[in-house]
Design an enzyme around this catalytic site. Sequence first.
Site, PDB file in Angstrom:
ATOM      1  N   ASN A  38      -4.988   0.200  16.715  1.00 45.05           N
ATOM      2  CA  ASN A  38      -6.312  -0.214  16.248  1.00 45.05           C
ATOM      3  C   ASN A  38      -6.144  -1.615  15.662  1.00 45.05           C
ATOM      4  O   ASN A  38      -5.609  -1.768  14.575  1.00 45.05           O
ATOM      5  CB  ASN A  38      -6.793   0.789  15.185  1.00 45.05           C
ATOM      6  CG  ASN A  38      -8.073   0.343  14.511  1.00 45.05           C
ATOM      7  OD1 ASN A  38      -8.735  -0.585  14.966  1.00 45.05           O
ATOM      8  ND2 ASN A  38      -8.419   1.015  13.414  1.00 45.05           N
ATOM      9  N   LYS A  40      -8.338  -3.600  14.669  1.00 46.52           N
ATOM     10  CA  LYS A  40      -9.340  -3.895  13.621  1.00 46.52           C
ATOM     11  C   LYS A  40      -9.946  -5.277  13.845  1.00 46.52           C
ATOM     12  O   LYS A  40     -10.066  -5.732  14.979  1.00 46.52           O
ATOM     13  CB  LYS A  40      -8.718  -3.731  12.233  1.00 46.52           C
ATOM     14  CG  LYS A  40      -8.058  -2.361  12.048  1.00 46.52           C
ATOM     15  CD  LYS A  40      -7.661  -2.054  10.625  1.00 46.52           C
ATOM     16  CE  LYS A  40      -7.021  -0.683  10.556  1.00 46.52           C
ATOM     17  NZ  LYS A  40      -6.619  -0.291   9.224  1.00 46.52           N
ATOM     18  N   HIS A 124     -13.988   5.598  11.354  1.00 47.38           N
ATOM     19  CA  HIS A 124     -12.815   5.111  10.625  1.00 47.38           C
ATOM     20  C   HIS A 124     -13.178   4.976   9.147  1.00 47.38           C
ATOM     21  O   HIS A 124     -14.316   4.637   8.816  1.00 47.38           O
ATOM     22  CB  HIS A 124     -12.370   3.758  11.203  1.00 47.38           C
ATOM     23  CG  HIS A 124     -11.042   3.327  10.668  1.00 47.38           C
ATOM     24  ND1 HIS A 124     -10.904   2.759   9.425  1.00 47.38           N
ATOM     25  CD2 HIS A 124      -9.794   3.409  11.194  1.00 47.38           C
ATOM     26  CE1 HIS A 124      -9.615   2.502   9.213  1.00 47.38           C
ATOM     27  NE2 HIS A 124      -8.925   2.894  10.277  1.00 47.38           N
ATOM     28  N   GLU A 126     -12.677   2.780   7.087  1.00 45.11           N
ATOM     29  CA  GLU A 126     -13.212   1.466   6.703  1.00 45.11           C
ATOM     30  C   GLU A 126     -14.706   1.386   7.012  1.00 45.11           C
ATOM     31  O   GLU A 126     -15.469   0.803   6.246  1.00 45.11           O
ATOM     32  CB  GLU A 126     -12.415   0.358   7.420  1.00 45.11           C
ATOM     33  CG  GLU A 126     -11.035   0.188   6.793  1.00 45.11           C
ATOM     34  CD  GLU A 126      -9.940  -0.230   7.757  1.00 45.11           C
ATOM     35  OE1 GLU A 126     -10.246  -0.689   8.875  1.00 45.11           O
ATOM     36  OE2 GLU A 126      -8.753  -0.080   7.384  1.00 45.11           O
ATOM     37  N   GLU A 196      -6.287  10.434   8.783  1.00 46.06           N
ATOM     38  CA  GLU A 196      -5.804   9.212   8.146  1.00 46.06           C
ATOM     39  C   GLU A 196      -6.110   9.257   6.650  1.00 46.06           C
ATOM     40  O   GLU A 196      -7.232   8.948   6.238  1.00 46.06           O
ATOM     41  CB  GLU A 196      -6.508   7.988   8.741  1.00 46.06           C
ATOM     42  CG  GLU A 196      -6.304   7.824  10.231  1.00 46.06           C
ATOM     43  CD  GLU A 196      -6.517   6.377  10.662  1.00 46.06           C
ATOM     44  OE1 GLU A 196      -5.575   5.794  11.202  1.00 46.06           O
ATOM     45  OE2 GLU A 196      -7.621   5.839  10.433  1.00 46.06           O
ATOM     46  N   GLY A 202      -2.879   0.903   5.480  1.00 43.57           N
ATOM     47  CA  GLY A 202      -2.611  -0.486   5.141  1.00 43.57           C
ATOM     48  C   GLY A 202      -1.884  -0.664   3.820  1.00 43.57           C
ATOM     49  O   GLY A 202      -1.792  -1.771   3.286  1.00 43.57           O
ATOM     50  N   SER A 242      -0.091   3.628   7.822  1.00 46.02           N
ATOM     51  CA  SER A 242       1.218   2.992   7.675  1.00 46.02           C
ATOM     52  C   SER A 242       2.294   3.574   8.597  1.00 46.02           C
ATOM     53  O   SER A 242       3.461   3.702   8.202  1.00 46.02           O
ATOM     54  CB  SER A 242       1.679   3.035   6.211  1.00 46.02           C
ATOM     55  OG  SER A 242       0.753   2.346   5.393  1.00 46.02           O
TER      56      SER A 242
HETATM   57  P1  PGA Z   1      -2.338   1.049   9.119  1.00 47.84           P
HETATM   58  O1  PGA Z   1      -3.831   1.440   9.600  1.00 47.84           O
HETATM   59  O2  PGA Z   1      -1.413   1.493  10.190  1.00 47.84           O
HETATM   60  O3  PGA Z   1      -2.374  -0.423   8.926  1.00 47.84           O
HETATM   61  O4  PGA Z   1      -2.119   1.809   7.833  1.00 47.84           O
HETATM   62  C1  PGA Z   1      -4.076   2.649  10.247  1.00 47.84           C
HETATM   63  C2  PGA Z   1      -5.528   2.762  10.595  1.00 47.84           C
HETATM   64  O5  PGA Z   1      -6.386   2.356   9.805  1.00 47.84           O
HETATM   65  O6  PGA Z   1      -5.873   3.259  11.686  1.00 47.84           O
END
Ligand code: PGA
Length: 280
Positions: A38, A40, A124, A126, A196, A202, A242
């Site tokens: 992803n 983003k 997601h 976010e 997640e 992140g 992560s």
């Molecule tokens: P990350 O993000 O691997 O940077 O933690 C995962 C995600 O949001 O899908």
Amino acid sequence: MAAAPKSTAKPLYALSAANNLMGLFRMDKARRLIIAGNWKSNKTNTEAVALVTDLIRDLSTVKEVDVVVCPAFTALSDVSRLVLESNIRLGAQNLSDAGYGAFTGEIAPGMLRELSVRYVVLGHSERRQYQNESDALVAKKAANAHANNLIPIVCVGETLAEREAGITERVVETQVRGSLAGLTAEQVEATVLAYEPVWAIGTGKTASSAQAQEVHAFIRKVLASMHGEAVAKRVRIQYGGSVKGSNARELLGQPDIDGALVGGASLEAKNFVEIIRNAI
Ligand code: PGA
């Protein structure tokens, strides 16, 4: 006429057992792994083209797992042309809950289909957080995806405060039921879920494999209570938060973890390739 030669093909399970002995497949998974990057709101079109060009080169021999990249909308067209003849599949990061029409800023399913987009990330954390997306909206988008032959990757996960309050299961169950509401059993079976934990996204903080496995098994139980054991057994549930080369094998080795949704570590070919190499 000579008799047709007897098939020497071995049943699949025997093949995979033999391969395991030879160490070819280290993972004997119930479901085919799906590892998605992803990207983003990162990578211009030019940068996305460079990244996917490296991935196509480095992953050309990978057949054991489904590999998906989810660039920003602005890069989908060029990336689509590049991955067309490769083993990499294309995903988008969002989808309208409607079709074509007067919906400024929205992306209709047909626009993605024309670019051979196969998957779409929905709900997601976010988007739930910054765009206030609700479970009900995610469910409408998921239904729209299925109606248009797109496979939704539906994300769920608790915040740190929710985990510390001991309500992880309640939160995740509400999200799973709400975000899949109205889908048929067949559609749920074809949906990819992504667990997640928000506190792991992140942050460099990964859920331990035991923590992740516990929630994945719980999600499967929720799916079974919604649509029966057989459906629940077939749904692929990715872990996200992560994920990197060094923790991928341990996480993906868990019985109910069927892949990874990767953010930060999918932005460099070397890191994403390492995750995939460690998964097979
Ligand atoms: P990350 O993000 O691997 O940077 O933690 C995962 C995600 O949001 O899908």
